[in-house]
Design a protein around this motif. Structure first.
Motif, mmCIF file in Angstrom:
data_model
loop_
_atom_site.group_PDB
_atom_site.id
_atom_site.type_symbol
_atom_site.label_atom_id
_atom_site.label_comp_id
_atom_site.label_asym_id
_atom_site.label_seq_id
_atom_site.Cartn_x
_atom_site.Cartn_y
_atom_site.Cartn_z
ATOM 1 N N ILE A 433 0.561 -1.223 -0.167
ATOM 2 C CA ILE A 433 -0.035 0.077 -0.044
ATOM 3 C C ILE A 433 0.809 1.204 -0.027
ATOM 4 O O ILE A 433 0.672 2.095 -0.681
ATOM 5 N N ALA A 434 1.860 1.093 0.637
ATOM 6 C CA ALA A 434 2.891 2.347 1.037
ATOM 7 C C ALA A 434 3.467 2.596 -0.631
ATOM 8 O O ALA A 434 3.654 3.681 -0.885
ATOM 9 N N ARG A 435 3.853 1.704 -1.278
ATOM 10 C CA ARG A 435 4.495 1.801 -2.563
ATOM 11 C C ARG A 435 3.368 2.266 -3.480
ATOM 12 O O ARG A 435 3.756 3.217 -4.332
ATOM 13 N N LEU A 436 2.182 2.036 -3.392
ATOM 14 C CA LEU A 436 1.185 2.464 -4.186
ATOM 15 C C LEU A 436 0.698 3.894 -4.026
ATOM 16 O O LEU A 436 0.545 4.620 -4.980
ATOM 17 N N GLU A 437 0.725 4.310 -2.673
ATOM 18 C CA GLU A 437 0.462 5.737 -2.502
ATOM 19 C C GLU A 437 1.361 6.648 -2.880
ATOM 20 O O GLU A 437 0.896 7.883 -3.415
ATOM 21 N N LYS A 438 2.645 6.359 -2.963
ATOM 22 C CA LYS A 438 3.640 7.096 -3.580
ATOM 23 C C LYS A 438 3.425 7.346 -5.266
ATOM 24 O O LYS A 438 3.801 8.463 -5.644
ATOM 25 N N THR A 439 2.509 6.528 -5.850
ATOM 26 C CA THR A 439 2.396 6.671 -7.165
ATOM 27 C C THR A 439 1.192 7.645 -7.430
ATOM 28 O O THR A 439 0.906 8.013 -8.711
ATOM 29 N N ILE A 440 0.230 7.812 -6.435
ATOM 30 C CA ILE A 440 -1.052 8.335 -6.667
ATOM 31 C C ILE A 440 -1.028 9.738 -7.061
ATOM 32 O O ILE A 440 -1.502 10.333 -8.238
ATOM 33 N N PRO A 441 -0.323 10.589 -6.338
ATOM 34 C CA PRO A 441 -0.441 12.074 -6.634
ATOM 35 C C PRO A 441 0.266 12.371 -8.305
ATOM 36 O O PRO A 441 -0.261 13.222 -9.135
ATOM 37 N N SER A 442 1.353 11.637 -8.627
ATOM 38 C CA SER A 442 1.904 11.992 -10.016
ATOM 39 C C SER A 442 0.775 11.672 -11.029
ATOM 40 O O SER A 442 0.996 12.203 -12.285
ATOM 41 N N PHE A 443 0.301 10.454 -10.841
ATOM 42 C CA PHE A 443 -0.630 9.983 -11.837
ATOM 43 C C PHE A 443 -1.619 11.055 -11.995
ATOM 44 O O PHE A 443 -2.152 11.306 -13.223
ATOM 45 N N TYR A 444 -2.182 11.116 -10.982
ATOM 46 C CA TYR A 444 -3.638 12.291 -10.950
ATOM 47 C C TYR A 444 -3.255 13.704 -11.336
ATOM 48 O O TYR A 444 -4.076 14.247 -11.879
ATOM 49 N N LYS A 445 -2.179 14.165 -11.233
ATOM 50 C CA LYS A 445 -1.614 15.499 -11.606
ATOM 51 C C LYS A 445 -2.002 15.486 -12.995
ATOM 52 O O LYS A 445 -2.336 16.654 -13.466
ATOM 53 N N ASP A 446 -1.638 14.650 -13.806
ATOM 54 C CA ASP A 446 -1.788 14.478 -15.184
ATOM 55 C C ASP A 446 -2.936 13.739 -15.786
ATOM 56 O O ASP A 446 -2.428 13.188 -16.801
ATOM 57 N N TYR A 447 -3.747 13.625 -15.299
ATOM 58 C CA TYR A 447 -4.960 12.681 -15.778
ATOM 59 C C TYR A 447 -6.224 13.346 -15.778
ATOM 60 O O TYR A 447 -6.657 14.209 -14.961
ATOM 61 N N ASN A 448 -6.936 13.185 -16.711
ATOM 62 C CA ASN A 448 -8.153 13.827 -17.185
ATOM 63 C C ASN A 448 -9.285 12.559 -17.474
ATOM 64 O O ASN A 448 -9.043 11.993 -18.280
ATOM 65 N N ALA A 449 -10.149 12.130 -16.409
ATOM 66 C CA ALA A 449 -10.960 11.066 -16.546
ATOM 67 C C ALA A 449 -11.899 11.193 -17.727
ATOM 68 O O ALA A 449 -12.045 10.090 -18.692
ATOM 69 N N PRO A 450 -12.456 12.627 -18.069
ATOM 70 C CA PRO A 450 -13.396 12.401 -19.112
ATOM 71 C C PRO A 450 -12.573 12.029 -20.620
ATOM 72 O O PRO A 450 -13.223 11.395 -21.376
ATOM 73 N N SER A 451 -11.543 12.469 -20.749
ATOM 74 C CA SER A 451 -10.610 12.237 -21.736
ATOM 75 C C SER A 451 -10.362 10.735 -22.013
ATOM 76 O O SER A 451 -10.427 10.273 -22.865
ATOM 77 N N ASP A 452 -9.931 10.442 -20.729
ATOM 78 C CA ASP A 452 -9.432 8.933 -20.853
ATOM 79 C C ASP A 452 -10.696 7.892 -20.882
ATOM 80 O O ASP A 452 -10.587 6.992 -21.628
ATOM 81 N N LYS A 453 -11.971 8.335 -20.824
ATOM 82 C CA LYS A 453 -13.284 7.607 -20.693
ATOM 83 C C LYS A 453 -13.335 7.499 -22.412
ATOM 84 O O LYS A 453 -13.860 6.603 -23.060
ATOM 85 N N LYS A 454 -13.038 8.413 -23.054
ATOM 86 C CA LYS A 454 -13.182 8.477 -24.720
ATOM 87 C C LYS A 454 -12.281 7.512 -25.120
ATOM 88 O O LYS A 454 -12.576 6.837 -26.369
#
Length: 762
Positions: A433-454
């Motif tokens: 879990i600690a390893r995964l938590e480190k990846t969350i901020p960087s992923f969502y900083k450059d993520y747009n769910a509506p675009s990814d849905k398309k």
């Protein structure tokens, strides 16, 4: 240590003046072997240096100015104060990370007017090569007793670990050992990696990416594809983590910059870290690339690019989030298109088949050769047939399924879910879990769910419809029965229910798991989809793919050894593998198609023509650039009323060579490599000397942008500029710079002379 195998293999003929070996300008050569294999030919082409000037372990040499930038590009030292030059597209990720809607460095550019303004980049590194060594005998020790390829590889890995440990004991250096010629030889690179690399300057994207995707992989080119960083060091000028107390690194050598430029026919050399080539592939492999893999990947990426392009144009926030991703996706999409064109134009498959027929005849003519090589070609045929359905499945998983960000990110959580279901120890679950938590901020900083849905609906539809149903993952059965194959409906439900659509959702899920709720992710639709695809890959694709590739590695090792034996009068270079290489050629034009000839350089005039054509939004330019053009305010960087922008040469390059210095006959920097021409992108597979050209930013355009456009002349002042062709070797750097400055600048230089001399000595 010099490779006795290579020298004895090539024998005297290979280093004499009378032998014609590899085709003109083809090859990515090992620096430590230039004396034996290439020096004479390079000097015949006009080079004024010696092999020792390029690569030496006894004194500073050109190699000491070359760095692996981040492990994915090349950079070069251009001042005694750690200033590093690379491509704009190599630094693009860092420029993007520092950009916001309020401070949009992508659009407006960035220039540090003093050292305090230079921006740190956590995780970015600059790696120098200390020395190379042939370690084949140590690495191969004991492999003769291996009964299988797996046993052989295990022995090699143990030997590698031992040699690396011994080579770096009691030092701060690292050691990298890589196979060459498919494991016939092994070389070790001792490296020094600096971890404090700061952004210094970047032109606006309208200069650094001028032409955008319209001009990518094309010539003529007018792109100012460069950015500037600075390497910092801790005490004793050695690598250190970021600290405000760190000082600019003093390199053993920095490149002298020539203001004379490049003329048609001039010798050029590219020194860098080419990523990957496959020059010795068989005809079956090239046919699979041409007919199966490239067309599928081109279609998938084009679909994704069209979706992202619309969303990026509609929102500045999305544009900044996806700028680096879009550029990365587009780069190889267009490259594969050009590669297929080049394969066809060069008749690459037919040429490979001719070589294989020649090899078969050579083998059949001698009983000893038949015993050694007799089944190689038939075994190739059998193994490539075994990849039917495997290669295309792998391509659709990596490009289509994992081209959807929510699927790729959810896949990183499948291990956690498996641990929860297996009731793994709490400390192991907490660590995951600690390893995964480190990846969350960087992923969502450059993520747009509506675009990814398309993207989700479009790419998974391609996967579903364009591949045989027998190759579908299990989850597609559910899509067929529940949604009638409608991935838009599937996307609606998945994106409405999955925790992976937002940072808050994933963060809460992990918090719930830590609080004792073990089934939080069990029914998440994105995780179920990712797990199904991962299971299919693990069970139906990976075993066959790995088995066949193990077989192919052994076959290629045998085949290439046979080719080298058969063509004993030819100099062979190993495929690129992200290690330091030298390529050399000359500045020259080319004919892309019948009746059309491109000259070897472009100028600012061409930028203005494109900007005024209205042909593409990629051709917008800053008002300041147009003003400088109209006033012909080029300073000392112009030539006869023109400002050089880019040039081409016949150096053999590939990905990873981005940012590599283009060096003239005297060891001086004349340009920065950033691309290849579209017709020459097949050079990763087959080299066509009539078509292959590398594209470089003319160093004078870089200086013009830094000095006249950005007003950052303080950066130019720390560089070593020359106007003649005096040698650009390290021992004369200080004298060259003193000779080139004006009287006014000479006074400033005199005050710095002592510091410069010390830097050179270091």
């Amino acid at each position: 240590m010099i490779s006795k195998r290579i020298i004895s293999f090539f024998a005297a003929a290979c280093i004499s003046l009378g032998i014609t070996t590899a085709r003109p300008d083809e090859g990515m050569w090992l620096p430590m072997l230039l004396k034996q294999l290439n020096e004479s030919e390079m000097q015949q082409k006009g080079m004024k240096l010696t092999a020792e000037d390029i690569y030496s372990i006894n004194q500073s040499s050109l190699k000491d100015a070359i760095v692996s930038f981040g492990g994915f590009c090349t950079g070069e030292m251009i001042s005694p104060e750690g200033l590093l030059l690379t491509n704009h597209h190599c630094g693009y990720g860092q420029i993007q990370q520092h950009s916001t809607v309020e401070n949009d460095y992508l659009t407006n550019g960035f220039w540090a007017m003093n050292r305090d303004q230079e921006k740190p980049n956590p995780g970015l590194t600059a790696t120098f090569i200390v020395r190379m060594e042939d370690v084949t005998s140590q690495i191969m020790n004991g492999t003769a007793s291996a009964k299988t390829e797996a046993e052989r590889e295990a022995i090699i890995q143990r030997n590698m670990a031992k040699v690396r440990k011994e080579a770096t004991a009691n030092t701060h250096y690292d050691a990298v050992i890589k196979p060459y010629f498919y494991g016939n030889e092994y070389y070790m690179y001792i490296t020094e990696t600096f971890r404090d690399v700061r952004l210094v300057g970047a032109p606006p994207s309208s200069i650094g990416k001028f032409g955008g995707d319209t001009d990518n992989w094309m010539w003529p080119r007018h792109t100012g594809d460069f950015s500037l960083f600075r390497v910092y060091a801790g005490p004793n000028n050695e690598p250190a983590d970021y600290s405000p107390d760190n000082k600019p690194y003093k390199p053993k050598h920095h490149l002298t910059i020539s203001l004379k430029g490049a003329q048609e026919g001039d010798f050029t050399m590219v020194f860098g870290f080419p990523g990957r080539t496959n020059e010795y592939l068989t005809s079956q492999a090239v046919q699979e690339i041409y007919e199966v893999s490239n067309p599928a990947k081109i279609n998938i990426r084009e679909t994704k690019l069209n979706i992202l392009d619309k969303d990026m144009k509609a929102s500045d926030a999305v544009r900044i989030q996806y700028a680096a991703k879009y550029a990365s996706i587009a780069n190889y999409w267009k490259k594969w298109i050009g590669e297929n064109r080049g394969i066809r134009k060069a008749n690459a498959i037919e040429e490979k088949q001719k070589l294989e027929k020649q090899f078969a005849s050579w083998v059949a003519a001698d009983p000893a050769r038949k015993a050694k090589y007799g089944t190689v070609l038939a075994d190739f045929e059998k193994n490539y047939k075994a990849l039917d359905g495997i290669t295309i499945s792998r391509d659709y998983i990596t490009e289509a399924a994992y081209g959807v960000e929510i699927v790729k990110f959810a896949n990183t959580f499948t291990k956690l879910q498996e641990m929860l279901e297996a009731k793994a120890p709490k400390n192991e679950i907490d660590a995951q879990i600690a390893r995964l938590e480190k990846t969350i901020p960087s992923f969502y900083k450059d993520y747009n769910a509506p675009s990814d849905k398309k993207v989700f609906a479009a790419l998974l539809s391609l996967y579903y419809n364009n591949i045989d149903v027998k190759l579908h993952p299990e989850v597609f059965k559910m899509v067929r029965s529940k949604y009638k194959g409608d991935f838009n409906k599937y996307a609606d439900e998945l994106f409405s229910k999955s925790v992976f659509t937002s940072e808050a959702g994933v963060t809460k899920a992990l918090a719930d798991i830590k609080g004792g709720k073990k089934d939080v992710l069990k029914d998440d639709p994105a995780l179920q989809l990712a797990a199904s695809i991962s299971d299919y890959y693990r069970v139906n694709v990976m075993p066959t793919y790995n088995e066949v590739n193990d077989n192919l590695n052994l076959l290629y090792r045998t085949y290439v050894a046979g080719l080298r034996e058969m063509q004993s009068d030819k100099k062979f270079y190993p495929d690129a593998n992200s290690t330091l290489r030298v390529a050399y050629g000359k500045v020259e034009p080319y004919e892309p198609v019948d009746g059309v000839q491109y000259k070897h350089y472009t100028t600012l005039e061409g930028i203005i023509e494109k900007a005024e054509s209205g042909a593409a939004e990629d051709y917008a330019i800053p008002a300041r650039l147009k003003e400088l053009y109209e006033n012909k305010d080029y300073g000392r960087y112009g030539v006869n009323g023109e400002l050089p922008v880019a040039f081409i040469a016949s150096n053999h390059t590939t990905g990873g060579n981005s940012g590599s210095p283009v060096i003239n006959a005297n060891g001086q920097l004349i340009g920065t490599n950033f691309d290849r021409n579209w017709e020459g992108t097949m050079s990763d597979i087959v080299y066509n000397p009539d078509q292959v050209r590398n594209i470089a930013v003319d160093v004078r355009y870089m200086l013009f942008i830094v000095d006249k456009f950005a007003g950052a002349g303080h950066l130019v002042e720390e560089m070593t500029l020359v106007t003649d062709n005096t040698s650009g070797l390290p021992q004369v750097d200080a004298r060259l710079k003193k000779a080139d400055v004006s009287n006014k600048e000479g006074k400033k230089q005199k005050n710095r002379k002592k510091d410069k001399t010390t830097a050179v000595a270091n």
